[in-house]
Scaffold this motif. Structure first.
Motif, PDB file in Angstrom:
ATOM      1  N   GLN A   1      -0.728   0.857  11.783  1.00 53.47           N
ATOM      2  CA  GLN A   1       0.384   1.140  10.864  1.00 53.47           C
ATOM      3  C   GLN A   1       0.662  -0.090   9.998  1.00 53.47           C
ATOM      4  O   GLN A   1       0.653  -1.205  10.503  1.00 53.47           O
ATOM      5  CB  GLN A   1       1.610   1.454  11.711  1.00 53.47           C
ATOM      6  CG  GLN A   1       2.756   2.051  10.938  1.00 53.47           C
ATOM      7  CD  GLN A   1       3.863   2.461  11.898  1.00 53.47           C
ATOM      8  OE1 GLN A   1       3.604   3.115  12.900  1.00 53.47           O
ATOM      9  NE2 GLN A   1       5.080   2.068  11.605  1.00 53.47           N
ATOM     10  N   GLY A   2       0.857   0.158   8.718  1.00 53.10           N
ATOM     11  CA  GLY A   2       1.187  -0.946   7.825  1.00 53.10           C
ATOM     12  C   GLY A   2      -0.031  -1.649   7.244  1.00 53.10           C
ATOM     13  O   GLY A   2       0.091  -2.564   6.438  1.00 53.10           O
TER      14      GLY A   2
ATOM     15  N   THR B   1      -2.129   4.308   1.528  1.00 50.22           N
ATOM     16  CA  THR B   1      -2.363   3.883   0.149  1.00 50.22           C
ATOM     17  C   THR B   1      -3.862   3.914  -0.161  1.00 50.22           C
ATOM     18  O   THR B   1      -4.289   4.406  -1.211  1.00 50.22           O
ATOM     19  CB  THR B   1      -1.847   2.435  -0.045  1.00 50.22           C
ATOM     20  OG1 THR B   1      -0.516   2.350   0.464  1.00 50.22           O
ATOM     21  CG2 THR B   1      -1.858   2.038  -1.500  1.00 50.22           C
TER      22      THR B   1
ATOM     23  N   GLN C   1       4.757  10.622   2.213  1.00 49.15           N
ATOM     24  CA  GLN C   1       4.204   9.577   1.353  1.00 49.15           C
ATOM     25  C   GLN C   1       2.844  10.005   0.774  1.00 49.15           C
ATOM     26  O   GLN C   1       2.577   9.828  -0.413  1.00 49.15           O
ATOM     27  CB  GLN C   1       4.032   8.288   2.166  1.00 49.15           C
ATOM     28  CG  GLN C   1       3.601   7.079   1.332  1.00 49.15           C
ATOM     29  CD  GLN C   1       3.078   5.936   2.212  1.00 49.15           C
ATOM     30  OE1 GLN C   1       3.221   5.960   3.436  1.00 49.15           O
ATOM     31  NE2 GLN C   1       2.476   4.948   1.600  1.00 49.15           N
TER      32      GLN C   1
ATOM     33  N   ASP D   1      -5.401  -9.337  -2.664  1.00 51.25           N
ATOM     34  CA  ASP D   1      -4.712  -9.946  -3.810  1.00 51.25           C
ATOM     35  C   ASP D   1      -3.706 -10.983  -3.310  1.00 51.25           C
ATOM     36  O   ASP D   1      -3.173 -11.767  -4.070  1.00 51.25           O
ATOM     37  CB  ASP D   1      -3.974  -8.861  -4.618  1.00 51.25           C
ATOM     38  CG  ASP D   1      -3.107  -7.967  -3.715  1.00 51.25           C
ATOM     39  OD1 ASP D   1      -3.612  -7.494  -2.670  1.00 51.25           O
ATOM     40  OD2 ASP D   1      -1.933  -7.746  -4.054  1.00 51.25           O
TER      41      ASP D   1
ATOM     42  N   LEU E   1      -6.717  -4.521  -3.730  1.00 53.66           N
ATOM     43  CA  LEU E   1      -6.279  -5.671  -4.523  1.00 53.66           C
ATOM     44  C   LEU E   1      -4.895  -5.492  -5.113  1.00 53.66           C
ATOM     45  O   LEU E   1      -4.571  -6.095  -6.129  1.00 53.66           O
ATOM     46  CB  LEU E   1      -7.294  -5.921  -5.656  1.00 53.66           C
ATOM     47  CG  LEU E   1      -8.678  -6.375  -5.196  1.00 53.66           C
ATOM     48  CD1 LEU E   1      -9.702  -6.195  -6.294  1.00 53.66           C
ATOM     49  CD2 LEU E   1      -8.644  -7.815  -4.718  1.00 53.66           C
ATOM     50  N   GLY E   2      -4.075  -4.644  -4.490  1.00 54.73           N
ATOM     51  CA  GLY E   2      -2.726  -4.455  -5.009  1.00 54.73           C
ATOM     52  C   GLY E   2      -2.179  -3.114  -4.584  1.00 54.73           C
ATOM     53  O   GLY E   2      -2.843  -2.344  -3.877  1.00 54.73           O
TER      54      GLY E   2
END
Ligand code: GDP
Length: 297
Positions: free
Chosen positions: A110-111, A116, A148, A252, A276-277
């Motif tokens: 998690q995290g 994403t 999400q 990043d 990278l972001g």
């Protein structure tokens, strides 16, 4: 990501290139500094040791000490060794997605950036490869995580499996396969639940989903900022569920880069992508040459 390491190494190399002829002692001193720089970047000890040993063997030969530009020669040797230790997949971005609908299993703590990354890769598959992708969240303990993924899906124009409360992860995986088959999707991505730590419950769940889905790719998402921990997490996941590659996120950030350098040597698994972001386009294929170039500036 590699600022500190990069700075340290350029200090070492500046000193080397300012000198004309190099003695074996000069090279030895420089390599000792390289080793310290690697350890400070959180590269694992055996990897740092082998790295320096390989360079030493190549650099103490006649070629360097007798060369007109010995400093440059050493830098070239270090560069080649960096590329060697970073060795990735021949074609890191080429996900195995033949025989539709191809399942891709996304695993990680998690995290780490798993959800994403799932969406980033789905967007990539859609835009770069022209694939129809379906995403499904299997995180039954965290409704917010399911939401999400749905929100990200809407944002990037990729379908998500409708949320049915109360279903178990393996049942969601089965439903995803069914829907992907009936809906004519090329790929379906299973975003499994993460936990704060590796535990038996998490691994059992991921194994059960893997057995049902029979994934073409199992990508582990790990936080690149966590250094050697990221490598340990990768070893554990690989041992328990078998992974086909790693996605290192937060490259990043101002981490020390050690995870990237140790991953392949320690786990034998290639880094396939780097995050990278936070934006949906902030993902890149992992190319050793590019990373080595970034480290050596
Ligand atoms: P999960 O719990 O593993 O699914 O993690 P999430 O996907 O929810 O990501 C956690 C946080 O990390 C979010 O705020 C993301 O925007 C952020 N994140 C994910 N990948 C990256 C990355 O490559 N770089 C940066 N800076 N942030 C990232």
């Amino acid at each position: 990501m590699f600022e500190n390491l990069s700075e340290r190494l350029s200090g070492v190399f500046d000193r080397l290139t300012k000198q004309g002829a190099l003695s074996e002692d000069d090279v030895k001193t420089a390599l000792r500094e390289v080793r310290v720089a690697l350890l400070e970047a959180d590269v694992s000890l055996p990897v740092a040791r082998d790295f320096v040993k390989a360079i030493q063997e190549k650099a103490t030969g006649q070629a360097v000490t007798k060369s007109v530009t010995p400093g440059q020669q050493v830098i070239k040797i270090v560069h080649d060794e960096l590329v060697h230790v970073l060795t990735g997949d021949e074609d890191p971005g080429a996900l195995k997605i033949d025989s539709p609908p191809a399942p891709i299993l996304m695993v990680g703590l998690q995290g780490s950036g798993k959800t994403t990354t799932t969406a980033k890769l789905a967007k990539r598959l859609k835009e770069k490869n022209g694939k129809r992708v379906l995403m499904a969240s299997l995180d039954v303990n965290r409704p917010a995580a399911m939401e999400q993924l749905a929100i990200l899906g809407a944002q990037i124009g990729v379908d998500t499996l409708p949320i049915v409360p109360g279903q178990k992860p393996v049942d969601i995986a089965k439903r995803a396969k069914q829907q992907a088959t009936m809906g004519g999707y090329d790929v379906y991505m299973l975003d499994t639940a993460g936990r704060l730590h590796i535990d038996e419950v998490l691994m059992d769940e991921v194994q059960a989903v893997r057995d049902v889905a029979n994934p073409r790719e199992t990508l582990l998402v790990v936080d690149g900022l966590t250094g050697q921990d990221a490598v340990n997490v990768a070893s554990e996941f690989d041992g328990k569920v078998g992974i086909s590659g790693v996605v290192l996120t937060r490259m990043d950030g101002d981490g020390r880069g050690g995870a990237a350098l140790s991953m392949r040597a320690v786990t034998g698994k290639p880094i396939r992508f780097v995050g990278l972001g936070e934006k949906m386009d902030a993902v890149e294929e992992f190319h050793p040459e590019r990373i080595a170039g970034r480290i050596l500036g």
